[in-house]
Scaffold this motif. Sequence first.
Motif, PDB file in Angstrom:
ATOM      1  N   HIS A  41      13.514  15.371  -3.802  1.00 45.16           N
ATOM      2  CA  HIS A  41      13.347  16.231  -4.967  1.00 45.16           C
ATOM      3  C   HIS A  41      12.638  17.503  -4.518  1.00 45.16           C
ATOM      4  N   LYS A  42      12.834  18.597  -5.226  1.00 44.68           N
ATOM      5  CA  LYS A  42      12.088  19.805  -4.912  1.00 44.68           C
ATOM      6  C   LYS A  42      10.601  19.560  -5.153  1.00 44.68           C
ATOM      7  N   LYS A  43       9.772  20.237  -4.411  1.00 41.79           N
ATOM      8  CA  LYS A  43       8.321  20.010  -4.496  1.00 41.79           C
ATOM      9  C   LYS A  43       7.771  20.328  -5.873  1.00 41.79           C
ATOM     10  N   THR A  44       8.457  21.182  -6.621  1.00 44.80           N
ATOM     11  CA  THR A  44       7.980  21.535  -7.957  1.00 44.80           C
ATOM     12  C   THR A  44       8.441  20.520  -9.007  1.00 44.80           C
ATOM     13  N   CYS A  45       9.299  19.582  -8.638  1.00 46.14           N
ATOM     14  CA  CYS A  45       9.799  18.562  -9.571  1.00 46.14           C
ATOM     15  C   CYS A  45       8.755  17.471  -9.742  1.00 46.14           C
ATOM     16  N   ARG A  46       8.618  16.956 -10.964  1.00 46.26           N
ATOM     17  CA  ARG A  46       7.598  15.949 -11.200  1.00 46.26           C
ATOM     18  C   ARG A  46       7.939  14.602 -10.563  1.00 46.26           C
ATOM     19  N   PHE A  47       9.190  14.426 -10.113  1.00 43.64           N
ATOM     20  CA  PHE A  47       9.558  13.182  -9.456  1.00 43.64           C
ATOM     21  C   PHE A  47       9.354  13.235  -7.941  1.00 43.64           C
ATOM     22  N   TYR A  48       8.975  14.414  -7.421  1.00 46.79           N
ATOM     23  CA  TYR A  48       8.757  14.538  -5.988  1.00 46.79           C
ATOM     24  C   TYR A  48       7.542  13.690  -5.570  1.00 46.79           C
ATOM     25  N   ALA A  49       7.710  12.935  -4.508  1.00 48.21           N
ATOM     26  CA  ALA A  49       6.590  12.141  -3.974  1.00 48.21           C
ATOM     27  C   ALA A  49       6.838  11.877  -2.505  1.00 48.21           C
ATOM     28  N   LYS A  62       0.826  -1.203   0.000  1.00 43.56           N
ATOM     29  CA  LYS A  62       0.000   0.000   0.000  1.00 43.56           C
ATOM     30  C   LYS A  62       0.862   1.256   0.000  1.00 43.56           C
ATOM     31  N   GLU A  63       1.954   1.240   0.772  1.00 42.10           N
ATOM     32  CA  GLU A  63       2.846   2.403   0.860  1.00 42.10           C
ATOM     33  C   GLU A  63       3.491   2.701  -0.487  1.00 42.10           C
ATOM     34  N   LEU A  64       4.013   1.651  -1.158  1.00 40.17           N
ATOM     35  CA  LEU A  64       4.639   1.851  -2.458  1.00 40.17           C
ATOM     36  C   LEU A  64       3.612   2.296  -3.492  1.00 40.17           C
ATOM     37  N   PHE A  65       2.401   1.788  -3.389  1.00 38.71           N
ATOM     38  CA  PHE A  65       1.362   2.182  -4.341  1.00 38.71           C
ATOM     39  C   PHE A  65       1.036   3.666  -4.208  1.00 38.71           C
ATOM     40  N   GLU A  66       0.997   4.180  -2.982  1.00 38.70           N
ATOM     41  CA  GLU A  66       0.696   5.599  -2.783  1.00 38.70           C
ATOM     42  C   GLU A  66       1.773   6.470  -3.420  1.00 38.70           C
ATOM     43  N   ARG A  67       3.025   6.071  -3.281  1.00 38.64           N
ATOM     44  CA  ARG A  67       4.122   6.824  -3.903  1.00 38.64           C
ATOM     45  C   ARG A  67       4.059   6.711  -5.421  1.00 38.64           C
ATOM     46  N   PHE A  68       3.805   5.495  -5.900  1.00 39.65           N
ATOM     47  CA  PHE A  68       3.676   5.248  -7.338  1.00 39.65           C
ATOM     48  C   PHE A  68       2.537   6.083  -7.924  1.00 39.65           C
ATOM     49  N   ASP A  69       1.408   6.111  -7.226  1.00 38.99           N
ATOM     50  CA  ASP A  69       0.228   6.834  -7.705  1.00 38.99           C
ATOM     51  C   ASP A  69       0.489   8.337  -7.758  1.00 38.99           C
ATOM     52  N   THR A  70       1.240   8.847  -6.763  1.00 41.63           N
ATOM     53  CA  THR A  70       1.583  10.266  -6.751  1.00 41.63           C
ATOM     54  C   THR A  70       2.481  10.625  -7.922  1.00 41.63           C
ATOM     55  N   LEU A  71       3.496   9.800  -8.182  1.00 39.14           N
ATOM     56  CA  LEU A  71       4.391  10.039  -9.314  1.00 39.14           C
ATOM     57  C   LEU A  71       3.635   9.976 -10.639  1.00 39.14           C
ATOM     58  N   LEU A  72       2.745   9.007 -10.757  1.00 40.26           N
ATOM     59  CA  LEU A  72       1.968   8.850 -11.981  1.00 40.26           C
ATOM     60  C   LEU A  72       1.114  10.094 -12.233  1.00 40.26           C
ATOM     61  N   LEU A  73       0.473  10.588 -11.187  1.00 35.50           N
ATOM     62  CA  LEU A  73      -0.359  11.784 -11.321  1.00 35.50           C
ATOM     63  C   LEU A  73       0.475  12.981 -11.741  1.00 35.50           C
ATOM     64  N   ARG A  74       1.626  13.183 -11.082  1.00 34.45           N
ATOM     65  CA  ARG A  74       2.479  14.335 -11.396  1.00 34.45           C
ATOM     66  C   ARG A  74       3.007  14.269 -12.820  1.00 34.45           C
ATOM     67  N   GLN A  75       3.391  13.081 -13.273  1.00 34.93           N
ATOM     68  CA  GLN A  75       3.902  12.950 -14.636  1.00 34.93           C
ATOM     69  C   GLN A  75       2.792  13.139 -15.665  1.00 34.93           C
ATOM     70  N   THR A  76       1.604  12.681 -15.345  1.00 31.71           N
ATOM     71  CA  THR A  76       0.467  12.863 -16.246  1.00 31.71           C
ATOM     72  C   THR A  76       0.132  14.342 -16.382  1.00 31.71           C
ATOM     73  N   LEU A  77       0.102  15.056 -15.248  1.00 31.80           N
ATOM     74  CA  LEU A  77      -0.191  16.489 -15.282  1.00 31.80           C
ATOM     75  C   LEU A  77       0.872  17.259 -16.060  1.00 31.80           C
ATOM     76  N   SER A  78       2.138  16.864 -15.891  1.00 31.90           N
ATOM     77  CA  SER A  78       3.236  17.571 -16.550  1.00 31.90           C
ATOM     78  C   SER A  78       3.187  17.440 -18.072  1.00 31.90           C
TER      79      SER A  78
END
Length: 218
Positions: free
Chosen positions: A210-218, A72-88
């Motif tokens: 990573h900086k909060k504005t970076c798409r890899f930040y999670a 569950k923990e890894l999924f939350e991080r994965f999901d956050t990265l996926l969202l940020r990359q999709t938005l970018s």
Amino acid sequence: MEIECQICFESHSKSLFPKITANCNHGLNICELCVNKHIKTQLDSKGVVEINCPFNKCNQKIQNDDIKKISKELFERFDTLLLRQTLSKIPEFRWCKNSECNSGQIHFEGDDAPIMTCHACKQKSCYTHDIPWHQDSTCSEYEITRKGNDKETRDLLEKETKPCPQCGVRIIKGEGCNHIICGMKKCHYEFCWLCFADYNEIRKHGNTFHKKTCRFYA
């Protein structure tokens, strides 16, 4: 019944060998600890959201639901990265340039109305140049100041290179991931191309460094 893991070569109970993906059966040979470590390493060091099965030369992707079942923990991080990359990838989307803010928004007005005001922290930024708003100058005036007299050289340097955060030598990024290693013999500093975060710290603390504005930040 115990099974030997094909990665760590430790023997574990059969219950510690989860199904990794719906498309391969390598979970029968790789223990849960190694699967978790593999996913965590991919998220921490590369910030990727397409993760292959860890079995040698297996190209099957670990799907969202697979990661959710594994951790569950890894999924939350994965999901956050996926969202940020999709938005970018949305052309009209910009992240807030306030380093303390983790927000972003779509700016449909585009270059016609370049001043963006963050919905979360109210800081103003420039949509056109993707920087904090340049006070006392229009975008055209800022462009002239930024480029100076040697327009072509400055444009090339600004577009194609970035300075190493440690030694200052400008680096050209080729194709591949955003994990950069400075080529200077006495430097070899490792950093993120997008936000200049130190990769030694990223390895220790994960993508939160990573900086909060970076798409890899999670």
